[in-house]
Design a protein around this motif. Structure first.
Motif: not given
Length: 245
Positions: A134-146
């Motif tokens: 198991n791995r995880e990546i935390k985004s440094e930004f707010g993510v928008l669904d377009i």
């Protein structure tokens, strides 16, 4: 039980440590090389024989490991004159391998029980079983669904964390899954996976939650050395306890 260890890479990402020494022979904790740790583990997990796929500075690996007798193993070699990918070297010795065998990178530190892993593969009907983590990546930004049609924002996630499973570089392989490939051809793990998926001959996943470190970069190597005092008894319990006695 038999294992094929991939030890032919140039280790370019690990320079300068690999300028004069092949990556599998770089020392961990000034005690054992990565390859020695793996060989001792394989022997303790019930393996009796190993094929080392060597290329870059392979003569040093041959001189260091020899016939494998000091590790309680029978070690043979296959040489890569040119890089053949992750699975390519296996094709050159396929006819000499047992029906089910282990394939692994020569730069992995883990306390995965290789013998139990291979036995679970034998019990299922998968062509290949991949040890996963198991791995995880935390985004440094707010993510928008377009919405591509109207350029509308239809969703928002504040710095989300994405969870996924990655390959540990350890595979249990059934010989018949490689029969359609030609010895000498370049064959990467990615191509094998895509071919199996296209044929709907689905590989299996075996999730592991213990210790795993892929030593691909200088910072990974530094971490392995920093953790060695703590991890040595976990990675090599049979050797460390004997030394303590």
């Amino acid at each position: 039980m038999h294992a094929v260890i991939l030890a032919g890479g140039k280790g370019t990402r690990l320079r300068p440590y690999t300028t004069r020494v092949p990556k599998p022979l770089v020392p961990i904790g000034e005690t054992y090389s990565i390859l020695e740790i793996v060989l001792h583990q394989l022997q303790s997990h019930g393996f009796t024989s190993v094929t080392l796929a060597v290329g870059h500075m392979g003569h040093l690996i041959r001189a260091f490991v020899g016939d494998g007798s000091r590790y309680g193993l029978t070690v043979e070699y296959t040489d890569e004159e040119t890089p053949l990918g992750t699975i390519g070297p296996v094709l050159n010795v396929l006819d000499s391998l047992p029906e089910h065998f282990l394939v692994m990178n020569g730069d992995v530190l883990t306390n995965l029980n290789y013998g139990t892993f291979l036995q679970r593969h034998v019990q299922n009907t998968r062509p290949v079983t991949v040890a996963t983590y198991n791995r995880e990546i935390k985004s440094e930004f707010g993510v928008l669904d377009i919405n591509d049609v109207g350029n509308q924002i239809i969703g928002f996630r504040e710095k989300p964390t994405v969870h996924f499973q990655v390959s540990m570089g350890v595979y249990a392989v059934s010989r018949e899954s490689l029969r359609d490939y030609t010895p000498g051809q370049v064959l990467g793990f990615d191509t094998l996976m895509l071919d199996l998926l296209a044929a709907q001959n689905f590989p299996g996943s075996d999730l592991f939650d213990g210790y795993w470190l892929d030593i691909g970069r200088p910072e990974d190597y530094d971490m392995a050395n920093a953790q060695w005092e703590e991890m040595s008894a976990i990675l090599l319990p049979h050797l460390i306890s004997r030394a303590a006695d």
